[in-house]
Design an enzyme around this catalytic site. Structure first.
Site, PDB file in Angstrom:
ATOM      1  N   LYS A 121       0.834  -1.209   0.000  1.00 47.31           N
ATOM      2  CA  LYS A 121       0.000   0.000   0.000  1.00 47.31           C
ATOM      3  C   LYS A 121       0.863   1.250   0.000  1.00 47.31           C
ATOM      4  CE  LYS A 121      -1.415   2.435   3.256  1.00 47.31           C
ATOM      5  NZ  LYS A 121      -1.925   3.026   4.512  1.00 47.31           N
ATOM      6  N   ASP A 139      -6.212   1.122   0.708  1.00 42.95           N
ATOM      7  CA  ASP A 139      -6.266   1.427   2.135  1.00 42.95           C
ATOM      8  C   ASP A 139      -7.636   1.008   2.665  1.00 42.95           C
ATOM      9  OD1 ASP A 139      -8.020   3.327   1.194  1.00 42.95           O
ATOM     10  OD2 ASP A 139      -7.033   5.026   2.153  1.00 42.95           O
TER      11      ASP A 139
END
Length: 226
Positions: A121, A139
């Protein structure tokens, strides 16, 4: 699960709602962005942005984070959640940058995820925002929105959500889609209080329809007992 035509409609609608979605972490270069993204884990961007002005005024290069005791860096970011672990990871990351990358943030997924404290991420955010590389960072907002809407399955892992979006969204739109999904989740389809009554995607949203059904049933029960 939504079909491709429905997914296209969803993304177009979210794009109309948030055409100027962007990374809200304040930074001036790839290194500052990396620090900010590391600090943002399980923490709001707004809180990170309250800490980074003084942090970035004091620390400019990887060497600066290693020139002070760990306890001092912890103190400088103490208002951030998990600040002890984050301070340690930042120092480890800075040491690796100096040792292997001449103090510069690498611009590939393969190299970024070798750095301490950086997963897919964080790496995707850095690639997209700092280097303009098409990427989708999943996220909590992106995961929540895509599962509620039915773009992804409830049981999908974060990596499976990323793979699904990469398959369903044209590569040249990955980065803008990532930011728009975040804005949609952050400001409209919130975790605890999603704005279902005013959502233009309610008819397609499996979670929204369930919530509205429960709300309407509760209202009917109140009327019935009046």
């Amino acid at each position: 699960m939504l079909n491709q035509k429905q997914i296209n409609y969803v993304l177009e609608t979210i794009g109309q709602m948030f055409p100027n979605a962007h990374c809200e972490l304040n930074h001036r270069n790839p290194f500052e962005l990396t620090i900010a993204v590391m600090l943002s884990a399980q923490c709001t961007d707004a809180l990170v942005n309250r800490v980074t002005p003084s942090l970035f005024h004091k620390y400019h290069e990887p060497e600066d984070y290693l020139a002070v005791p760990l306890e001092e860096l912890q103190h400088d970011i103490r208002s951030i959640g998990l600040y002890r672990n984050k301070a340690r990871h930042i120092r480890q990351m800075c040491a690796r940058l100096i040792e292997e990358y001449d103090g510069r943030i690498p611009d590939s997924m393969e190299e970024l995820i070798k750095l301490p404290g950086i997963g897919r991420k964080t790496a995707n955010v850095i690639l997209s925002v700092a280097f303009g590389v098409p990427a989708i960072a999943v996220d909590t907002h992106v995961e929540r929105v895509t599962k509620r809407l039915g773009i992804c399955r409830w049981k999908d892992s974060v990596f499976e959500v990323e793979k699904t979006l990469m398959k369903r969204v044209p590569k040249e739109k990955w980065s803008e889609t990532h930011h728009r999904l975040i804005f949609f989740g952050r400001y409209h389809c919130k975790a605890q209080h999603p704005n279902c009554p005013e959502c233009p995607l309610l008819d397609l949203c499996r979670e929204g329809r369930k919530r509205m059904k429960r709300t309407n049933q509760a209202k009917n029960d109140v009327i019935g007992h009046a």
